[in-house]
Write an enzyme that holds these catalytic residues in place. Structure first.
Site, PDB file in Angstrom:
ATOM      1  N   HIS A  28      58.239  42.518  33.758  1.00  0.00           N
ATOM      2  CA  HIS A  28      57.134  43.390  34.322  1.00  0.00           C
ATOM      3  C   HIS A  28      56.889  44.468  33.079  1.00  0.00           C
ATOM      4  O   HIS A  28      57.423  45.698  32.854  1.00  0.00           O
ATOM      5  CB  HIS A  28      57.178  44.220  35.444  1.00  0.00           C
ATOM      6  CG  HIS A  28      56.033  44.929  35.934  1.00  0.00           C
ATOM      7  ND1 HIS A  28      56.207  46.167  36.177  1.00  0.00           N
ATOM      8  CD2 HIS A  28      54.720  44.623  36.274  1.00  0.00           C
ATOM      9  CE1 HIS A  28      54.993  46.461  36.480  1.00  0.00           C
ATOM     10  NE2 HIS A  28      54.288  45.490  36.398  1.00  0.00           N
ATOM     11  N   VAL A  39      59.963  47.648  29.840  1.00  0.00           N
ATOM     12  CA  VAL A  39      59.717  46.199  30.571  1.00  0.00           C
ATOM     13  C   VAL A  39      60.860  46.215  31.656  1.00  0.00           C
ATOM     14  O   VAL A  39      62.126  46.280  31.195  1.00  0.00           O
ATOM     15  CB  VAL A  39      59.970  45.131  29.550  1.00  0.00           C
ATOM     16  CG1 VAL A  39      59.601  43.989  30.124  1.00  0.00           C
ATOM     17  CG2 VAL A  39      58.778  45.365  28.616  1.00  0.00           C
ATOM     18  N   GLU A  40      60.536  45.789  32.890  1.00  0.00           N
ATOM     19  CA  GLU A  40      61.494  45.740  33.861  1.00  0.00           C
ATOM     20  C   GLU A  40      61.806  44.154  34.026  1.00  0.00           C
ATOM     21  O   GLU A  40      60.906  43.494  34.199  1.00  0.00           O
ATOM     22  CB  GLU A  40      61.033  46.376  35.080  1.00  0.00           C
ATOM     23  CG  GLU A  40      60.531  47.910  35.034  1.00  0.00           C
ATOM     24  CD  GLU A  40      59.805  48.289  36.143  1.00  0.00           C
ATOM     25  OE1 GLU A  40      60.030  49.199  36.974  1.00  0.00           O
ATOM     26  OE2 GLU A  40      58.651  47.493  36.355  1.00  0.00           O
ATOM     27  N   VAL A  41      63.011  43.786  33.804  1.00  0.00           N
ATOM     28  CA  VAL A  41      63.536  42.347  33.821  1.00  0.00           C
ATOM     29  C   VAL A  41      64.249  42.159  35.161  1.00  0.00           C
ATOM     30  O   VAL A  41      65.422  42.660  35.219  1.00  0.00           O
ATOM     31  CB  VAL A  41      64.315  42.002  32.606  1.00  0.00           C
ATOM     32  CG1 VAL A  41      64.715  40.703  32.699  1.00  0.00           C
ATOM     33  CG2 VAL A  41      63.515  42.468  31.575  1.00  0.00           C
TER      34      VAL A  41
END
Length: 204
Positions: A28, A39-41
């Site tokens: 995200h 960036v959220e993984v």
């Protein structure tokens, strides 16, 4: 091949064939993505460690700051926190406690810059976990109920005042070119991230 999806609340893992699950993950990107590094993984139930490692390393090579979630949750980390903030923002505005300008000034002069040093969790260590626990037990502060139609927001929407793109929202942008307003926002964001770049991974 590694397959990566970008979604804020939809769980794309439910749409991926079972044979593809080990090589699939979500990432995200936080907006505006050309400036903000987060960036959220999120790891799916069947996502392999190799897929997570490849995705995170690739994001780092792109100059991003990947944050790993051990499982998917709608909204990831930051959007979930922002939704909670929305409850208080609209409570304060709906009840005439402060203006949008004063609310923004308060947060920009306090916990937002402090967050660059302490985040949201480490600050508890500096407050004292006993004090934080006492504050929760005593319940001197009660969260307002979440409104599905906050007046402060929907009054603007009903009038067609949708923000920068229409020339007016909580703030008045009339007579100004939207492209120039976005350009100024981006310029200020670049300035903030340039000034705080070394703080993001700094440990106390």
């Amino acid at each position: 091949a590694v397959i990566v999806a970008n979604a804020s609340s939809l769980n794309p893992c439910l749409l991926v064939p079972d044979r593809r699950q080990p090589s699939f993950t979500t990432s995200h990107w936080y907006g505006p993505p050309q400036i903000i590094p987060l960036v959220e993984v999120a790891k799916g139930e069947k996502t392999s460690e190799e897929t997570m490692s490849v995705t995170i390393e690739l994001l780092r090579k792109c100059g991003k700051i990947p944050v790993r979630l051990e499982k998917f949750v709608p909204g990831y980390i930051v959007n979930r926190i922002q939704i909670l903030l929305n409850t208080e923002v609209f409570y304060l505005l709906d009840n005439g406690i402060c203006t949008p300008e004063q609310l923004d000034l308060a947060v920009k002069a306090s916990f937002m810059p402090r967050g660059m040093v302490l985040g949201l969790v480490q600050r508890y260590d500096f407050t004292g976990l006993d004090i934080s626990a006492s504050n929760i037990i005593n319940a001197s502060y009660v969260m307002p109920e979440t409104s599905k139609r906050p007046k402060a927001l929907f009054d603007h929407v009903d009038r067609g005042e949708l923000g920068v793109k229409t020339g007016k929202g909580f703030y008045d942008y009339s007579g100004r070119n939207p492209a120039e307003i976005y350009k100024k926002r981006d310029k200020l964001l670049f300035k903030v991230f340039k000034a705080t770049k070394d703080l993001i991974n700094e440990k106390i």
